[in-house]
Design a protein around this motif. Structure first.
Motif, PDB file in Angstrom:
ATOM      1  N   ILE A  12      35.248  31.638  42.816  1.00 38.22           N
ATOM      2  CA  ILE A  12      34.874  30.310  43.308  1.00 38.22           C
ATOM      3  C   ILE A  12      36.180  29.632  43.720  1.00 38.22           C
ATOM      4  N   TYR A  13      36.300  29.310  45.012  1.00 38.23           N
ATOM      5  CA  TYR A  13      37.533  28.665  45.490  1.00 38.23           C
ATOM      6  C   TYR A  13      37.604  27.222  44.986  1.00 38.23           C
ATOM      7  N   ASP A  14      38.781  26.629  45.106  1.00 37.15           N
ATOM      8  CA  ASP A  14      39.013  25.273  44.576  1.00 37.15           C
ATOM      9  C   ASP A  14      38.040  24.249  45.152  1.00 37.15           C
ATOM     10  N   ASN A  15      37.603  24.480  46.390  1.00 42.88           N
ATOM     11  CA  ASN A  15      36.665  23.523  47.001  1.00 42.88           C
ATOM     12  C   ASN A  15      35.221  23.756  46.525  1.00 42.88           C
ATOM     13  N   GLY A  16      35.047  24.676  45.567  1.00 37.82           N
ATOM     14  CA  GLY A  16      33.719  24.909  45.002  1.00 37.82           C
ATOM     15  C   GLY A  16      32.950  26.020  45.706  1.00 37.82           C
ATOM     16  N   PHE A  17      33.527  26.623  46.753  1.00 40.45           N
ATOM     17  CA  PHE A  17      32.796  27.653  47.495  1.00 40.45           C
ATOM     18  C   PHE A  17      32.747  28.964  46.705  1.00 40.45           C
ATOM     19  N   HIS A  18      31.534  29.457  46.512  1.00 39.99           N
ATOM     20  CA  HIS A  18      31.340  30.680  45.724  1.00 39.99           C
ATOM     21  C   HIS A  18      31.398  31.893  46.665  1.00 39.99           C
ATOM     22  N   ALA A  19      32.575  32.482  46.788  1.00 39.68           N
ATOM     23  CA  ALA A  19      32.801  33.490  47.843  1.00 39.68           C
ATOM     24  C   ALA A  19      32.428  34.903  47.412  1.00 39.68           C
ATOM     25  N   VAL A  20      32.548  35.209  46.100  1.00 38.50           N
ATOM     26  CA  VAL A  20      32.187  36.552  45.615  1.00 38.50           C
ATOM     27  C   VAL A  20      31.321  36.379  44.369  1.00 38.50           C
ATOM     28  N   GLY A  37      30.930  44.388  55.978  1.00 40.18           N
ATOM     29  CA  GLY A  37      29.943  43.312  56.028  1.00 40.18           C
ATOM     30  C   GLY A  37      30.374  42.314  57.092  1.00 40.18           C
ATOM     31  N   PRO A  38      29.503  41.396  57.440  1.00 45.27           N
ATOM     32  CA  PRO A  38      29.834  40.440  58.502  1.00 45.27           C
ATOM     33  C   PRO A  38      30.955  39.485  58.081  1.00 45.27           C
ATOM     34  N   SER A  39      31.519  38.817  59.060  1.00 47.41           N
ATOM     35  CA  SER A  39      32.610  37.882  58.819  1.00 47.41           C
ATOM     36  C   SER A  39      32.207  36.848  57.752  1.00 47.41           C
ATOM     37  N   GLY A  40      33.096  36.619  56.799  1.00 44.65           N
ATOM     38  CA  GLY A  40      32.852  35.593  55.792  1.00 44.65           C
ATOM     39  C   GLY A  40      32.070  36.066  54.575  1.00 44.65           C
ATOM     40  N   CYS A  41      31.758  37.370  54.486  1.00 43.43           N
ATOM     41  CA  CYS A  41      30.921  37.834  53.370  1.00 43.43           C
ATOM     42  C   CYS A  41      31.724  38.028  52.083  1.00 43.43           C
ATOM     43  N   GLY A  42      33.055  37.907  52.152  1.00 42.46           N
ATOM     44  CA  GLY A  42      33.852  37.964  50.921  1.00 42.46           C
ATOM     45  C   GLY A  42      34.697  39.231  50.756  1.00 42.46           C
ATOM     46  N   LYS A  43      34.762  40.072  51.774  1.00 40.86           N
ATOM     47  CA  LYS A  43      35.483  41.347  51.664  1.00 40.86           C
ATOM     48  C   LYS A  43      36.970  41.124  51.354  1.00 40.86           C
ATOM     49  N   THR A  44      37.600  40.267  52.163  1.00 42.90           N
ATOM     50  CA  THR A  44      39.034  40.041  51.991  1.00 42.90           C
ATOM     51  C   THR A  44      39.315  39.418  50.637  1.00 42.90           C
ATOM     52  N   THR A  45      38.425  38.541  50.198  1.00 38.61           N
ATOM     53  CA  THR A  45      38.619  37.907  48.887  1.00 38.61           C
ATOM     54  C   THR A  45      38.648  38.970  47.783  1.00 38.61           C
ATOM     55  N   VAL A  46      37.750  39.954  47.868  1.00 38.18           N
ATOM     56  CA  VAL A  46      37.732  41.026  46.858  1.00 38.18           C
ATOM     57  C   VAL A  46      39.059  41.785  46.893  1.00 38.18           C
ATOM     58  N   ASP A 159      43.320  45.732  55.093  1.00 38.42           N
ATOM     59  CA  ASP A 159      42.419  44.672  55.537  1.00 38.42           C
ATOM     60  C   ASP A 159      42.322  44.683  57.063  1.00 38.42           C
ATOM     61  N   GLU A 160      41.256  45.233  57.577  1.00 35.99           N
ATOM     62  CA  GLU A 160      41.014  45.326  59.022  1.00 35.99           C
ATOM     63  C   GLU A 160      42.264  45.776  59.781  1.00 35.99           C
ATOM     64  N   PRO A 161      42.894  46.885  59.371  1.00 36.37           N
ATOM     65  CA  PRO A 161      44.183  47.214  59.981  1.00 36.37           C
ATOM     66  C   PRO A 161      44.083  47.577  61.464  1.00 36.37           C
TER      67      PRO A 161
HETATM   68  P1  ATP Z   1      36.415  38.140  57.690  1.00 38.79           P
HETATM   69  O1  ATP Z   1      35.839  39.472  58.090  1.00 38.79           O
HETATM   70  O2  ATP Z   1      36.081  37.045  58.669  1.00 38.79           O
HETATM   71  O3  ATP Z   1      37.848  38.199  57.309  1.00 38.79           O
HETATM   72  P2  ATP Z   1      35.615  38.236  54.901  1.00 38.79           P
HETATM   73  O4  ATP Z   1      34.343  38.942  54.624  1.00 38.79           O
HETATM   74  O5  ATP Z   1      36.867  38.975  54.645  1.00 38.79           O
HETATM   75  O6  ATP Z   1      35.601  37.680  56.384  1.00 38.79           O
HETATM   76  P3  ATP Z   1      36.676  36.214  53.163  1.00 38.79           P
HETATM   77  O7  ATP Z   1      37.938  36.017  53.943  1.00 38.79           O
HETATM   78  O8  ATP Z   1      36.766  36.916  51.877  1.00 38.79           O
HETATM   79  O9  ATP Z   1      35.561  36.907  54.072  1.00 38.79           O
HETATM   80  O10 ATP Z   1      36.028  34.781  52.938  1.00 38.79           O
HETATM   81  C1  ATP Z   1      34.796  34.653  52.264  1.00 38.79           C
HETATM   82  C2  ATP Z   1      34.389  33.205  52.304  1.00 38.79           C
HETATM   83  O11 ATP Z   1      35.268  32.425  51.524  1.00 38.79           O
HETATM   84  C3  ATP Z   1      34.406  32.611  53.709  1.00 38.79           C
HETATM   85  O12 ATP Z   1      33.280  31.787  53.862  1.00 38.79           O
HETATM   86  C4  ATP Z   1      35.671  31.787  53.725  1.00 38.79           C
HETATM   87  O13 ATP Z   1      35.537  30.666  54.563  1.00 38.79           O
HETATM   88  C5  ATP Z   1      35.821  31.365  52.280  1.00 38.79           C
HETATM   89  N1  ATP Z   1      37.228  31.205  51.905  1.00 38.79           N
HETATM   90  C6  ATP Z   1      38.224  32.086  52.067  1.00 38.79           C
HETATM   91  N2  ATP Z   1      39.409  31.611  51.589  1.00 38.79           N
HETATM   92  C7  ATP Z   1      39.128  30.382  51.102  1.00 38.79           C
HETATM   93  C8  ATP Z   1      39.913  29.352  50.473  1.00 38.79           C
HETATM   94  N3  ATP Z   1      41.217  29.540  50.219  1.00 38.79           N
HETATM   95  N4  ATP Z   1      39.287  28.230  50.108  1.00 38.79           N
HETATM   96  C9  ATP Z   1      37.969  28.047  50.334  1.00 38.79           C
HETATM   97  N5  ATP Z   1      37.164  28.953  50.924  1.00 38.79           N
HETATM   98  C10 ATP Z   1      37.731  30.118  51.306  1.00 38.79           C
END
Ligand code: ATP
Length: 374
Positions: A12-20, A37-46, A159-161
């Protein structure tokens, strides 16, 4: 090599967004895992949580059975390769690749030998004295890979090299990275939104949507046995066709009633699936109810026959892609695609064609939950 365990991981990012959300995955030594997965699904966060570049809000990360949540990134023995290459512009290729070795205070000779070995593997010997700004995208990506592999880490995170490369180079580098994986004794975790990269490179694929794992499996498993409509449509190109239907069962078979063309009884058609005991049990709750029917473009065939087993529709678009032809048409408002390998056909927009459905390869999904039934 290393194994990894991600147990009930949440971010959960600081702004409250539950990314994974509740991410569970065991990775064996030497696997090539692709998070897709599609853009924004949380892959990079993992990936960043594994690397130690992002904190883990909740859950446990183990590398070789050691608890890693609080271990500094530099002590995890992980190398990461980014889409942006992240090369130092003022250093030569040689200096870029040797950079991590210098930090680790290796001798000049050791550094020389290692850079030589890596540049041979990646076939970049002739670039060693150049600066990054004079290199092509593919060459830069090779240098970035070189800098990652030179330390011989246990784990590679990518990461998407390849996303900055044109399609020919992507195909070439895909093969290079797969070769690299078989040459190096290391565990690879690779992020992409490209299902073709996932299918061709991964020993197992993790398909994510909206922070959640949708399915984990080998490329063949996820293609042949998707858990739900999301996975079914994400894997395979062109995407699986999804039609509305109603289940009817009689003595011999399961029939899927599909409306085509006008919305009246006469225009209903039936896809008949051979009835197995197992299927009947699974389908029992769905009799006379709406379901979603999944048909891969490759399991529909254009037919020369015009009998009661065939469907008919007007062609809305034709795409010829090398040996394959994709023919698009509408079934009761749903856009549908047939993949045929026959390049000699002269089918064109507006033609009224007949087609046949390979009933052995028909998927059924729950109308509401979109989970697979059979
Ligand atoms: P992409 O393929 O576009 O890189 P992704 O699947 O890798 O997407 P992430 O980069 O993990 O996705 O981001 C997952 C979600 O978390 C997105 O909705 C993103 O906007 C949000 N997010 C990422 N970093 C932060 C952050 N530092 N603070 C708040 N939200 C974030």
């Amino acid at each position: 090599m290393a194994n990894l365990k991600l147990k009930q991981i949440n971010k959960i990012y600081d702004n409250g967004f539950h990314a994974v959300k509740d991410f569970n995955l065991k990775i064996e030594e030497g696997e090539f895992i692709v998070l897709v997965g599609p853009s924004g699904c949380g892959k990079t966060t993992v990936l960043r949580m594994i690397a130690g570049l992002e904190t883990i809000t909740d859950g446990e990360l183990y590398i070789n059975d050691s608890f890693m949540n609080h271990m500094a990134a530099k002590d995890r023995d992980i190398a990461m390769v980014f889409q942006s290459y992240a090369l130092f512009p003022h250093l030569t290729v040689y200096e870029n690749i040797s950079f991590p070795l210098k930090i680790n205070k290796l001798s000049r000779e050791e550094i020389h030998n290692k850079v030589k070995e890596v540049s041979e593997i990646l076939e970049i010997e002739s670039l060693l004295n150049k600066k990054p700004s004079t290199l092509s995208g593919g060459q830069k990506q090779r240098v970035a890979l070189g800098r990652a592999i030179v330390r011989k880490p246990k784990i590679f995170l990518m990461d998407e090299p390849l996303s900055n490369l044109d399609s020919n180079l992507r195909t070439q580098m895909r093969i290079e990275i797969s070769k690299l994986h078989s040459k190096l004794d290391a565990t690879f975790i690779y992020v992409t939104h490209d299902q073709i990269e996932a299918m061709t490179m991964g020993t197992r694929i993790v398909i994510m949507e909206d922070g959640k794992i949708q399915q984990i499996g080998t490329p063949q498993e996820v293609y042949e046995n998707p858990n739900n409509i999301f996975v079914a449509r994400f894997i395979g190109s062109p995407s699986m066709n999804i039609l509305d239907g109603i289940v009817v069962v009689n003595e011999e078979e399961i029939q899927l009633k599909v409306s085509i063309g006008e919305d009246n009884e006469d225009s209903a058609k039936y896809i008949k699936i051979p009835k197995t005991q197992q299927d009947v049990l699974k389908i029992n709750n769905y009799i006379n109810k709406r379901i979603k029917i999944g048909l891969r473009p490759e399991s529909i065939e254009v037919s020369a026959d015009w009998d009661f087993n065939t469907f008919k529709a007007y062609v809305t678009m034709v795409e010829r892609v090398g040996l394959d032809t994709y023919i698009y048409f509408d079934i009761h408002g749903d856009n549908c695609c047939v993949k045929t390998t026959n390049i000699n056909n002269d089918i064109k927009i507006g033609d009224y064609i007949s087609f046949y459905i390979d009933k052995q390869k028909t998927y059924l999904f729950d109308y509401e939950t979109e989970l697979r039934i059979i």
